[in-house]
Design a protein around this motif. Structure first.
Motif, PDB file in Angstrom:
ATOM      1  N   ALA A  30       0.825  -1.205   0.000  1.00 19.31           N
ATOM      2  CA  ALA A  30       0.000   0.000   0.000  1.00 19.31           C
ATOM      3  C   ALA A  30       0.862   1.260   0.000  1.00 19.31           C
ATOM      4  CB  ALA A  30      -0.932  -0.008   1.212  1.00 19.31           C
ATOM      5  N   GLY A  31       1.979   1.216   0.709  1.00 19.44           N
ATOM      6  CA  GLY A  31       2.864   2.375   0.760  1.00 19.44           C
ATOM      7  C   GLY A  31       3.439   2.746  -0.590  1.00 19.44           C
ATOM      8  N   THR A  32       3.591   1.767  -1.488  1.00 18.96           N
ATOM      9  CA  THR A  32       4.159   2.057  -2.803  1.00 18.96           C
ATOM     10  C   THR A  32       3.197   2.818  -3.705  1.00 18.96           C
ATOM     11  OG1 THR A  32       3.416  -0.052  -3.773  1.00 18.96           O
ATOM     12  CG2 THR A  32       5.560  -0.031  -2.663  1.00 18.96           C
ATOM     13  N   VAL A  33       1.914   2.760  -3.389  1.00 18.34           N
ATOM     14  CA  VAL A  33       0.930   3.473  -4.224  1.00 18.34           C
ATOM     15  C   VAL A  33       0.196   4.548  -3.430  1.00 18.34           C
ATOM     16  CG1 VAL A  33       0.583   1.602  -5.865  1.00 18.34           C
ATOM     17  CG2 VAL A  33      -0.769   1.642  -3.758  1.00 18.34           C
ATOM     18  N   GLY A  34       0.713   4.883  -2.260  1.00 18.13           N
ATOM     19  CA  GLY A  34       0.156   5.974  -1.476  1.00 18.13           C
ATOM     20  C   GLY A  34      -1.183   5.691  -0.837  1.00 18.13           C
ATOM     21  N   MET A  35      -1.488   4.414  -0.603  1.00 17.98           N
ATOM     22  CA  MET A  35      -2.747   4.066   0.066  1.00 17.98           C
ATOM     23  C   MET A  35      -2.486   3.861   1.561  1.00 17.98           C
ATOM     24  SD  MET A  35      -4.460   1.401  -2.668  1.00 17.98           S
ATOM     25  CE  MET A  35      -5.973   1.207  -1.724  1.00 17.98           C
ATOM     26  N   GLU A  36      -3.437   4.261   2.373  1.00 18.09           N
ATOM     27  CA  GLU A  36      -3.325   4.096   3.822  1.00 18.09           C
ATOM     28  C   GLU A  36      -4.183   2.914   4.263  1.00 18.09           C
ATOM     29  OE1 GLU A  36      -4.029   6.609   7.973  1.00 18.09           O
ATOM     30  OE2 GLU A  36      -4.087   7.616   6.024  1.00 18.09           O
ATOM     31  N   VAL A  37      -3.553   1.965   4.926  1.00 14.50           N
ATOM     32  CA  VAL A  37      -4.266   0.758   5.365  1.00 14.50           C
ATOM     33  C   VAL A  37      -5.250   1.140   6.464  1.00 14.50           C
ATOM     34  CG1 VAL A  37      -4.034  -1.555   6.328  1.00 14.50           C
ATOM     35  CG2 VAL A  37      -2.287  -0.666   4.785  1.00 14.50           C
ATOM     36  N   PRO A  38      -6.514   0.746   6.353  1.00 13.25           N
ATOM     37  CA  PRO A  38      -7.502   1.066   7.401  1.00 13.25           C
ATOM     38  C   PRO A  38      -7.101   0.452   8.738  1.00 13.25           C
ATOM     39  CG  PRO A  38      -8.571   0.218   5.422  1.00 13.25           C
ATOM     40  CD  PRO A  38      -7.099  -0.014   5.253  1.00 13.25           C
ATOM     41  N   GLU A  39      -7.558   1.086   9.799  1.00 15.93           N
ATOM     42  CA  GLU A  39      -7.298   0.556  11.129  1.00 15.93           C
ATOM     43  C   GLU A  39      -8.008  -0.774  11.314  1.00 15.93           C
ATOM     44  OE1 GLU A  39      -5.299   1.622  13.343  1.00 15.93           O
ATOM     45  OE2 GLU A  39      -4.723   3.509  12.418  1.00 15.93           O
ATOM     46  N   ASP A  40      -7.403  -1.639  12.096  1.00 16.70           N
ATOM     47  CA  ASP A  40      -7.986  -2.942  12.406  1.00 16.70           C
ATOM     48  C   ASP A  40      -9.222  -2.756  13.274  1.00 16.70           C
ATOM     49  OD1 ASP A  40      -8.548  -5.502  13.327  1.00 16.70           O
ATOM     50  OD2 ASP A  40      -6.448  -6.043  13.490  1.00 16.70           O
ATOM     51  N   ASP A  41     -10.354  -3.287  12.807  1.00 19.72           N
ATOM     52  CA  ASP A  41     -11.604  -3.133  13.558  1.00 19.72           C
ATOM     53  C   ASP A  41     -11.548  -3.791  14.928  1.00 19.72           C
ATOM     54  OD1 ASP A  41     -12.676  -1.786  11.450  1.00 19.72           O
ATOM     55  OD2 ASP A  41     -13.635  -3.557  10.567  1.00 19.72           O
ATOM     56  N   PHE A  42     -10.661  -4.773  15.090  1.00 20.36           N
ATOM     57  CA  PHE A  42     -10.628  -5.519  16.343  1.00 20.36           C
ATOM     58  C   PHE A  42      -9.495  -5.087  17.258  1.00 20.36           C
ATOM     59  CE2 PHE A  42     -13.910  -8.358  15.120  1.00 20.36           C
ATOM     60  CZ  PHE A  42     -13.776  -8.530  13.757  1.00 20.36           C
ATOM     61  N   THR A  43      -8.691  -4.126  16.794  1.00 21.71           N
ATOM     62  CA  THR A  43      -7.583  -3.650  17.607  1.00 21.71           C
ATOM     63  C   THR A  43      -7.781  -2.183  17.902  1.00 21.71           C
ATOM     64  OG1 THR A  43      -6.101  -5.223  16.561  1.00 21.71           O
ATOM     65  CG2 THR A  43      -5.087  -3.405  17.766  1.00 21.71           C
ATOM     66  N   PRO A  44      -7.852  -1.776  19.165  1.00 17.93           N
ATOM     67  CA  PRO A  44      -8.037  -0.363  19.482  1.00 17.93           C
ATOM     68  C   PRO A  44      -6.945   0.483  18.842  1.00 17.93           C
ATOM     69  CG  PRO A  44      -8.262  -1.731  21.445  1.00 17.93           C
ATOM     70  CD  PRO A  44      -7.754  -2.621  20.357  1.00 17.93           C
ATOM     71  N   ASN A  45      -7.320   1.681  18.401  1.00 12.77           N
ATOM     72  CA  ASN A  45      -6.351   2.564  17.764  1.00 12.77           C
ATOM     73  C   ASN A  45      -5.170   2.851  18.674  1.00 12.77           C
ATOM     74  OD1 ASN A  45      -8.032   2.642  15.606  1.00 12.77           O
ATOM     75  ND2 ASN A  45      -8.888   4.670  16.040  1.00 12.77           N
ATOM     76  N   ARG A  46      -5.417   2.923  19.957  1.00 12.35           N
ATOM     77  CA  ARG A  46      -4.330   3.237  20.881  1.00 12.35           C
ATOM     78  C   ARG A  46      -3.264   2.143  20.887  1.00 12.35           C
ATOM     79  NH1 ARG A  46      -8.720   1.871  24.022  1.00 12.35           N
ATOM     80  NH2 ARG A  46      -8.479   0.016  25.335  1.00 12.35           N
TER      81      ARG A  46
END
Length: 619
Positions: free
Chosen positions: A87-103
């Motif tokens: 994803a980093g090679t094409v400038g895409m940001e991977v969505p946050e994991d729904d099951f892992t708190p952002n913190r």
């Protein structure tokens, strides 16, 4: 988990040819591009990349997949890390994991930054320490090698890290294992007056340190503790630096110490890695055998070295394949790899590597040790002690060869040893039929969805293990498979996913485990770890229930492999019968078109062959 929609968007945006061309020189040939396969040694270009299918395939070793799976295989990344890198090679940001708190994600990133900052500090301190520099020069290391491996120096002060961090009381320093706290809650540096060896993960992030004393002192080596970033049983020192040399030489050398790795690299032996103060683990073996087909363990020739080799041998057995080799190099007792290469030179070390003892020879030598084969009792004892080890060998042809060698040593026939092990003689194994030869998923080519899906792995049950002692077919084959895979999670890689039912909890759990294994995310080091992995998922109840049954009625270890193979044959027969019944019902109601009639004829022929196979195995 990463949404499947994001994965599909990512693969639609990247060009697999561009992705692979960053690592391999591709040449156009017709509609596709070709190169020598990076995953097995070859001189002809059999590795094909299709821009229209966005798919790669090696006609030599069978490896194939998408741009994501290429990064996983080539760089040794997990699924999520491969997605992030792509994803980093094409400038895409991977969505946050729904099951892992952002913190938690922020916390992990914060810890990685803390470790990187500490590594920079230690490197800077090495430049300022004549004593540390003289020590490394005395060990024959140049500044180039020190820089390549990011070596540093931890000053001898109790709180030297205060100079590196604005807040020495920050919780991250304690969580990373960089500092300790005493009973009075006073902090001090964990590493003091030591040469520092940064430990990196497969993406090159510093996740831990090993520190060696400059002179005499105990412990000689001090490692980072287990942290959210660092689990020593999963990591190998020097793997990032060794990866290209391992591919070029088609071999990885596993040693025991940090200085062994950098010392060998100084003399041009760059394909060495080290375990991190622990014995080799299944995770180490899996990681190494994904990287190369040949693994050489190097140990001192003393009793401790042979014990360590014995542990490495045992954890290797269930991960062997007939196209992989594991061997053992024992150095003279007065040498370790670093001292040997300095005293004898790199050519002598490479020559010694070519004479490493193959796993089969080492296994039999260890089994024969201290047994008097001149007596009947000694011969019987050899077979008895060999059974729990040899029956664990996953490579079917290698296991057959070891049994032959064992039988000759003990004065038995091969058939007698196989009978003692609960294995049916290889001479009685059923022939495979051309029409039912499995493809990658282990199921006949014209069954399933025909897509050859990547999940499920390349190692199907078509490995053709020797057929074994007959016994009554299990009443519930899917539940039996789940019991077996819970005990041996690595077998999930051999499950043909198209045979597994999608309408039972047991079948769904097996499918989930197969998917997890295909991306390297399935725990393989115990039932407890497996249950924790699926905690709070829909599969937790059935896994808990089956695990409880196993605790109450453990299965005979020697019978697990036979039961696994027989159950797969049963599932195949059931699926054939089900499709025959469906076509017969259609024929009675409205007749069959020509293609359906041909399909029915093929199925009836396959059914008869399966019956013949079953009769041969039961005879």
């Amino acid at each position: 988990m990463i949404p499947q929609s994001f994965i599909q968007d990512l693969l639609a945006r990247v060009d697999i040819v561009e992705v692979i061309e960053r690592y391999l020189p591709l040449k156009k040939g017709g509609a596709n591009y070709f190169a020598c396969c990076p995953f097995h040694g070859e001189k002809s270009a059999s590795f094909s990349v299709s821009p229209t299918k966005q798919f790669y395939h090696c006609f030599g070793c069978g490896v194939h997949g998408s741009a994501i799976s290429f990064l996983m295989e080539y760089n040794g990344l997990g699924f999520i890390d491969a997605v992030k890198e792509l994803a980093g090679t094409v400038g895409m940001e991977v969505p946050e994991d729904d099951f892992t708190p952002n913190r938690d994600r922020a916390k992990e990133q914060s810890l990685t930054e803390v470790m990187a900052q500490a590594a920079r500090f230690y490197k800077e301190q090495l430049k300022r320490s004549p004593v540390a520099i003289d020590y490394l020069k005395g060990r024959g290391l140049t500044g180039e090698i020190a820089a390549r491996y990011g070596l540093g120096y931890a000053p001898e002060g109790w709180q030297a890290l205060q100079a590196a961090f604005a807040d020495y009381s920050a919780a991250q320093l304690l969580e990373c294992g960089l500092v300790l706290e005493n009973e009075q809650n006073r902090r001090y540096d964990r590493f003091r007056d030591r040469i520092m060896f940064p430990i990196q993960d497969q993406r090159g992030n510093v996740i831990g340190f090993g520190g060696r004393v400059l002179g005499k002192g105990e412990p000689k080596y001090l490692n980072s503790p287990e942290t959210p970033l660092f689990e020593k049983g999963r990591e190998l020192y020097g793997l990032v630096q060794a990866r290209q040399a391992v591919r070029d030489q088609e071999c990885v050398l596993v040693v025991e110490g940090y200085m062994d790795v950098v010392g060998l690299a100084q003399f041009g032996v760059g394909n060495a890695v080290a375990t991190l103060g622990t014995a080799a683990t299944p995770h180490h073996i899996q990681k190494l055998l994904r990287l190369t087909d040949r693994v050489v363990f190097c140990f001192d020739g003393d009793a401790a070295g042979r014990r360590a080799a014995g542990r490495a041998l045992e954890v290797s057995l269930e991960h062997l394949a007939d196209n992989k080799t594991v061997s053992f190099l024992f150095l003279p007792e007065e040498h370790d790899p670093d001292s040997f290469v300095r005293a004898e030179g790199p050519d002598a070390f490479r020559t010694a590597m070519t004479r490493a003892q193959p796993l089969a020879e080492f296994l039999l030598a260890e089994l024969r040790k201290d047994i008097d084969l001149g007596t009947a009792e000694g011969c019987a004892r050899l077979i008895h002690e060999a059974k729990p080890l040899i029956t664990r060998i996953a490579a079917p042809l290698l296991r057959l060869q070891v049994i032959k060698m064992l039988a000759e040593s003990a004065g038995f026939t091969q058939a007698e040893v196989e009978q003692a092990f609960g294995l049916k003689s290889a001479a009685a194994a059923p022939r495979r039929f051309e029409s039912d030869r499995p493809f990658e998923s282990g199921f006949p080519r014209d069954f399933g969805d025909g897509g050859g899906r990547f999940r499920g792995g390349r190692r199907g049950y078509g490995k053709e293990l020797p057929r074994l002692t007959p016994r009554q077919a299990p009443s519930n084959p899917v539940e039996t498979l789940l019991k077996l895979v819970i005990q041996h999670p690595v077998w999930a890689a051999r499950l043909p996913i198209d045979l597994l039912p999608h309408d039972t909890p047991e079948g769904l759990a097996l499918i989930a485990m197969t998917d997890a294994m295909s991306v390297g995310d399935l725990p393989t080091h115990g039932v407890g770890a497996l249950l924790e992995h699926y905690r709070d998922t829909p599969h937790a109840p059935v896994l808990s229930r089956i695990s409880g049954q196993l605790a109450d009625t453990p299965l005979d270890e020697a019978m697990l492999e036979p039961q696994f193979n027989d159950t797969l044959y049963k599932l195949e027969s059931n699926l054939v019968e089900k499709e025959i019944n469906t076509l017969n019902a259609r024929a009675r109601e409205s007749g069959l078109e020509p293609a359906a009639r041909r399909r029915l004829a093929e199925l009836l022929s396959l059914k008869e062959k399966l019956k013949t196979r079953a009769k041969v195995s039961d005879s």
